[in-house]
Design a protein around this motif. Structure first.
Motif, PDB file in Angstrom:
ATOM      1  N   GLU A  10      39.922  34.547  26.832  1.00 41.63           N
ATOM      2  CA  GLU A  10      39.725  35.781  26.077  1.00 41.63           C
ATOM      3  C   GLU A  10      38.361  36.313  26.488  1.00 41.63           C
ATOM      4  N   ILE A  11      38.339  37.572  26.931  1.00 38.40           N
ATOM      5  CA  ILE A  11      37.141  38.131  27.532  1.00 38.40           C
ATOM      6  C   ILE A  11      36.747  39.402  26.788  1.00 38.40           C
ATOM      7  N   GLU A  53      45.407  43.847  27.367  1.00 38.91           N
ATOM      8  CA  GLU A  53      44.382  44.339  26.451  1.00 38.91           C
ATOM      9  C   GLU A  53      44.818  44.067  25.021  1.00 38.91           C
ATOM     10  N   GLN A  54      43.878  43.584  24.227  1.00 36.13           N
ATOM     11  CA  GLN A  54      44.101  43.254  22.824  1.00 36.13           C
ATOM     12  C   GLN A  54      43.361  44.275  21.957  1.00 36.13           C
ATOM     13  N   PRO A  65      35.617  45.420  23.277  1.00 35.25           N
ATOM     14  CA  PRO A  65      36.962  45.329  23.827  1.00 35.25           C
ATOM     15  C   PRO A  65      37.354  43.856  23.980  1.00 35.25           C
ATOM     16  N   VAL A  66      38.640  43.580  23.853  1.00 34.34           N
ATOM     17  CA  VAL A  66      39.134  42.207  24.002  1.00 34.34           C
ATOM     18  C   VAL A  66      40.251  42.221  25.035  1.00 34.34           C
ATOM     19  N   LEU A  67      40.132  41.322  25.991  1.00 33.04           N
ATOM     20  CA  LEU A  67      41.091  41.223  27.083  1.00 33.04           C
ATOM     21  C   LEU A  67      41.586  39.787  27.170  1.00 33.04           C
ATOM     22  N   HIS A  68      42.887  39.624  27.211  1.00 32.39           N
ATOM     23  CA  HIS A  68      43.505  38.309  27.385  1.00 32.39           C
ATOM     24  C   HIS A  68      43.803  38.174  28.879  1.00 32.39           C
ATOM     25  N   ALA A  69      43.247  37.142  29.509  1.00 30.16           N
ATOM     26  CA  ALA A  69      43.437  36.916  30.945  1.00 30.16           C
ATOM     27  C   ALA A  69      44.126  35.578  31.163  1.00 30.16           C
TER      28      ALA A  69
END
Length: 97
Positions: A10-11, A53-54, A65-69
């Motif tokens: 989670e970034i 994108e979350q 911003p929250v990004l699931h990778a």
């Protein structure tokens, strides 16, 4: 977090910010085979990253911003994978203070 089929992270970044950092880490080796997927063809290994994108997080006035990778290696030795991840992590670091 490690998963049997890859690494999940989670970034706190947008997809565009993540892609920019990835391109800094592996100049000329990044492609986008389909929307939401980045592919790194680095000497010795191949990495596919699926981005989702979350909902953003809010802390008072701050919006993060929250990004699931989901990172999946396709081939490559353990050493080549670790070296590539270290380069990516270094390129993604942000200053603070």
């Amino acid at each position: 977090m490690c998963a049997p089929d890859g690494i999940v992270r989670e970034i706190g970044a947008t997809a565009a910010e993540f892609e920019r950092g990835l391109r800094l880490a592996v100049t000329g080796a990044v492609s986008c085979p389909q929307p939401g997927v980045l592919r790194v063809d680095d000497p010795g290994t191949v990495l596919e990253v699926e981005l989702t994108e979350q909902p953003e997080r809010r802390l008072g006035q701050f919006r993060i911003p929250v990004l699931h990778a989901h990172l999946r290696f396709i081939g490559g030795t353990r050493e080549a994978r670790q070296t590539l991840l270290a380069r990516i992590d270094l390129a993604m670091q942000r200053g603070g203070g």
